[in-house]
Design an enzyme around this catalytic site. Sequence first.
Site: not given
Length: 424
Positions: A258, A273, A347, A350, A388
């Site tokens: 990403r 991240r 988070e 998801s 993460r």
Amino acid sequence: MLDLKFIRENPDAVKRAVQVKYVDLDIDELLTIDRELVALKQRVEALLTERNANAKRVPKAGAEERPALIQRGKDLAEEIKALEPQQRAHEEQLRHLLLKVPNIPLDSVPVGKDDSENVELRREGTPRTFEFTPLDQVELLEKQGWADFERVARVSGSRSYLLRGEAALLEMAVLMYAMDFLAGRGLTPLSTTALVRPETLMHSGHFPGDEDSVYKLADDDLMLAGTVEVPINSLYAGEQLSAEQLPLAFAGISAAFRREAGSAGRDVRGLIRVHEFRKVEQYVLCRADQAEALKWFETILGNAEGILQGLELPYRVVQNCTGDMGAGKVLMYDIETWVPSEAKYRETHSCSYLGDWQARRTGLRYRDEEGKLVYAHTLNNTGIAVPRVLVPLLENHQQADGTIRVPAALRPYLGGREVLGKPV
Ligand SMILES: Nc1ncnc2c1ncn2[C@@H]1O[C@H](COS(=O)(=O)NC(=O)[C@@H](N)CO)[C@@H](O)[C@H]1O
């Protein structure tokens, strides 16, 4: 993508979805183009019928009538030809707009603008009170010599990471534990590539919209998917599945890439991240039956909770509001895991249900009991994503001497180790 027939018959429901999901799209414009295209097609159809009828009259016509008929045939062919570019332009414009039409959220989804309006549903596990001053993820990693952010930044730039020694083993152990857990729950393990053709990102719903987040390999017409959901979702693109083949339920793993273009300045330290990470993903393709799909939603949510419970991590489940769920979702929950150094839930998972919105853009259909071709329903949820999840894992299980207690569920994947690191 929604069925054009549904949009024509339910413009207000679609306009509401556009509004509550803050999608930049004018449904009236889409319906105007749709009407113009229908009229164009009808015009072309009428001209083709007339031209065919005219062509049949030529061989039977007398010498004096024939030249006029032949000319008429040519005029009609010209008129049809002149309409084709207009029809093509309308079809392309309509297709582009249809790809932007958001899915209709369930009535139970809270209306809101962004994640600040997500609704906490429940908390599981109690955040630990430390009898010493806990260290944060970076301090723990550096204390044990498990990371070297400066050195890897010289090699790979910002938002990169490396894990050394037992931390590298821990990352692998967490992935294997999650894969094993999901396989034990009946999902089919699947290991695949993040290299995808551009159209797969349209299939999944990431495009149009997420172009800025994706690394593009221009020389090869390939891109690097930000989640293994993308290649898995396109595996059966365009095929007609049989009802017996469903449900498909995969525990997929790949690297994930990403650009994090929109995250400047956020989570720049450590493992939260990064540009390349690894994720075990739950992906389900089931019959077009909302009740069945919502059972799957609960199942893949429960799987992720089971994985976190095995890691002995406190977490909470939140329901995403309309402004934070993305265009394709009907229903979405995030799981957020407790991060002591930030004293907040972050988070880590998801969970989404997309109805047939993703299947329609991908061409995922099956023949139902009546033999009708129907778009399937799709769902996905994170199984585990590293690095993460190592942040709450290291921080919650740190001991006063800087070592890390290994949760029992992970020990089989770490050669039986009960503690990682050396007292420092
Ligand atoms: N840049 C990143 N660095 C590290 N982990 C990330 C990053 N982006 C996402 N993740 C992890 O991947 C999880 C899923 O990402 S997601 O975009 O929310 N959802 C998906 O990708 C869905 N396919 C469900 O997994 C996140 O909850 C987070 O744990």
